[in-house]
Design a protein around this motif. Structure first.
Motif, mmCIF file in Angstrom:
data_model
loop_
_atom_site.group_PDB
_atom_site.id
_atom_site.type_symbol
_atom_site.label_atom_id
_atom_site.label_comp_id
_atom_site.label_asym_id
_atom_site.label_seq_id
_atom_site.Cartn_x
_atom_site.Cartn_y
_atom_site.Cartn_z
ATOM 1 N N ARG A 39 37.116 46.328 37.817
ATOM 2 C CA ARG A 39 36.207 47.446 37.630
ATOM 3 C C ARG A 39 35.653 47.559 36.216
ATOM 4 N N SER A 40 36.449 47.246 35.199
ATOM 5 C CA SER A 40 36.039 47.587 33.838
ATOM 6 C C SER A 40 36.451 46.528 32.833
ATOM 7 N N LEU A 41 35.996 45.298 33.052
ATOM 8 C CA LEU A 41 36.433 44.210 32.191
ATOM 9 C C LEU A 41 35.999 44.387 30.749
ATOM 10 N N THR A 42 34.796 44.788 30.532
ATOM 11 C CA THR A 42 34.320 44.959 29.164
ATOM 12 C C THR A 42 33.086 45.837 29.178
ATOM 13 N N ALA A 43 32.741 46.363 28.022
ATOM 14 C CA ALA A 43 31.597 47.263 27.934
ATOM 15 C C ALA A 43 30.295 46.489 28.110
ATOM 16 N N ASN A 44 29.249 47.211 28.497
ATOM 17 C CA ASN A 44 27.901 46.651 28.598
ATOM 18 C C ASN A 44 27.795 45.513 29.605
ATOM 19 N N THR A 45 28.599 45.565 30.655
ATOM 20 C CA THR A 45 28.496 44.557 31.708
ATOM 21 C C THR A 45 27.982 45.205 32.978
ATOM 22 N N GLN A 46 27.469 44.340 33.857
ATOM 23 C CA GLN A 46 26.980 44.806 35.143
ATOM 24 C C GLN A 46 27.524 43.876 36.209
ATOM 25 N N LEU A 47 27.986 44.433 37.304
ATOM 26 C CA LEU A 47 28.587 43.636 38.375
ATOM 27 C C LEU A 47 27.877 43.898 39.685
ATOM 28 N N PHE A 48 27.512 42.790 40.360
ATOM 29 C CA PHE A 48 26.954 42.871 41.713
ATOM 30 C C PHE A 48 27.862 42.100 42.655
ATOM 31 N N THR A 49 28.040 42.637 43.838
ATOM 32 C CA THR A 49 28.770 41.935 44.886
ATOM 33 C C THR A 49 27.824 41.702 46.050
ATOM 34 N N LEU A 50 27.684 40.454 46.470
ATOM 35 C CA LEU A 50 26.855 40.114 47.620
ATOM 36 C C LEU A 50 27.759 39.646 48.748
ATOM 37 N N VAL A 51 27.605 40.271 49.916
ATOM 38 C CA VAL A 51 28.444 39.959 51.073
ATOM 39 C C VAL A 51 27.570 39.399 52.189
ATOM 40 N N LYS A 212 40.701 44.740 25.665
ATOM 41 C CA LYS A 212 40.186 45.618 26.714
ATOM 42 C C LYS A 212 40.148 44.906 28.064
ATOM 43 N N ALA A 213 39.708 43.644 28.061
ATOM 44 C CA ALA A 213 39.671 42.877 29.309
ATOM 45 C C ALA A 213 41.079 42.602 29.822
ATOM 46 N N PHE A 214 41.994 42.270 28.903
ATOM 47 C CA PHE A 214 43.387 42.005 29.278
ATOM 48 C C PHE A 214 44.023 43.258 29.884
ATOM 49 N N GLU A 215 43.791 44.397 29.257
ATOM 50 C CA GLU A 215 44.342 45.653 29.749
ATOM 51 C C GLU A 215 43.804 45.987 31.139
ATOM 52 N N ALA A 216 42.497 45.754 31.330
ATOM 53 C CA ALA A 216 41.889 46.050 32.627
ATOM 54 C C ALA A 216 42.503 45.199 33.728
ATOM 55 N N ILE A 217 42.765 43.933 33.427
ATOM 56 C CA ILE A 217 43.379 43.042 34.407
ATOM 57 C C ILE A 217 44.805 43.483 34.710
ATOM 58 N N CYS A 218 45.568 43.786 33.668
ATOM 59 C CA CYS A 218 46.980 44.138 33.848
ATOM 60 C C CYS A 218 47.169 45.458 34.585
ATOM 61 N N LEU A 219 46.266 46.406 34.357
ATOM 62 C CA LEU A 219 46.428 47.728 34.930
ATOM 63 C C LEU A 219 45.809 47.871 36.311
#
Length: 325
Positions: A39-51, A212-219
């Motif tokens: 959800r929140s790997l790093t600031a100023n990013t945008q994520l799209f999911t295509l199914v 920040k990315a490490f914390e997001a993955i771990c949590l």
């Protein structure tokens, strides 16, 4: 709120776009790779999911997460070991090509000039790996990097049976020193990150991931992170972070040890515990990852170490495609 948009369709298949991280992927797909988007790997990013969906009968066949960041551009994944298309084995190649076409259109819509996709190692699913390789190449993606990956095939035999004579000797040395290995549950993400960072700094290696990315993955609860530590008395001397990719695969991430204990090779001691954990949890593949130095070049000594603890080679491919806008 998650925005859902149908962006492409023909008489057999349709593709839906989710404009944020989504946890509503069909179970048949999301369970294939639990270690997926974040959800929140790093600031100023945008994520799209295509199914990708089959229309009759209605069924999800594949999905892909695509990130945008100012630093990395359009990538799959961002700050994770691998991304790319995740699909059912029954998904036809022509449907996968339709999904990649939709990805390209989405990136071009946002003025993107290239897409970079890093895939999982071939050992995860050899037949599927070859099918997806043919799909990427048919869609005019090019090889960007082909890495040598290693994994351990988990079997009922003791870990010692996999080891070279040298590594067996180092394992005995750790036992004689009465080191202790256990799963760590009482250390903060910051403490774990700082320990790994300090160990890497002793070798003039930087961290490949921000805190920040490490914390997001771990949590993130969906990531199934387990941290193993080796101790001398109560003093932490080595650590390894593992991620449960799916029911069959455990990924070993960022192993590190204090340089003063180099003569003991405490990572071997850690790996025995991780191997036994895999046996208990019915994991079939322990992914040791690729072997690069701080300059991104293959590191022969690390490759040799992985072979000496039973590592089996496979390939891990990163694809790239330059787009005409």
């Amino acid at each position: 709120m998650i925005k859902i948009e149908k962006i492409q369709s023909n008489n057999k298949f349709s593709i839906k776009l989710f404009d944020k991280y989504t946890s509503i992927l069909p179970t048949s797909l999301s369970s294939k790779y639990t270690y997926s988007a974040n959800r929140s790997l790093t600031a100023n990013t945008q994520l799209f999911t295509l199914v990708l969906y089959q229309k009759k009968p209605l069924k999800a066949l594949a999905f892909i997460h695509i990130w945008y960041s100012p630093i990395h551009g359009w990538v799959s994944p961002l700050a994770l070991p691998f991304g790319g298309i995740i699909s059912l084995t029954s998904c036809p190649k022509k449907a996968l090509l339709l999904l990649l076409q939709a990805v390209e259109l989405q990136v071009m819509k946002h003025k993107g000039k290239q897409i970079t996709i890093t895939t999982s190692p071939s050992c995860y699913a050899p037949d599927q790996h070859e099918k997806l390789k043919a799909t990427y190449l048919a869609a005019q993606f090019k090889y960007h990097q082909i890495y040598l990956n290693h994994h351990i095939a988990i079997n009922p035999l003791p870990f010692e049976n996999l080891l070279s004579r040298t590594e067996k000797s180092r394992l005995r040395k750790c036992e004689e020193a009465q080191f202790l290995v256990q799963i760590i549950s009482n250390l903060s993400c910051r403490t774990i990150y700082d320990f790994i960072s300090s160990c890497r700094l002793q070798k003039n290696y930087s961290m490949p991931i921000s805190y920040k990315a490490f914390e997001a993955i771990c949590l993130a609860p969906s990531q199934h992170i387990t941290v193993f530590g080796a101790f001398e008395n109560d003093h932490l001397i080595a650590i390894s972070v593992t991620a449960r990719v799916n029911s069959r695969v455990l990924y070993n991430y960022l192993p590190a040890y204090a340089q003063k204990y180099a003569a003991y090779s405490p990572i071997v001691f850690l790996m025995r515990k991780i191997y036994e954990y895999c046996q208990e949890e019915k994991v079939k593949i322990l992914d040791l990852g690729i072997s690069l130095d701080h300059l991104g070049k293959e590191k022969p000594s690390l490759i040799r170490f992985k072979k000496n603890i039973g590592g089996i080679p496979s390939e891990k491919i990163t694809y790239i495609k330059h787009l005409d806008i």
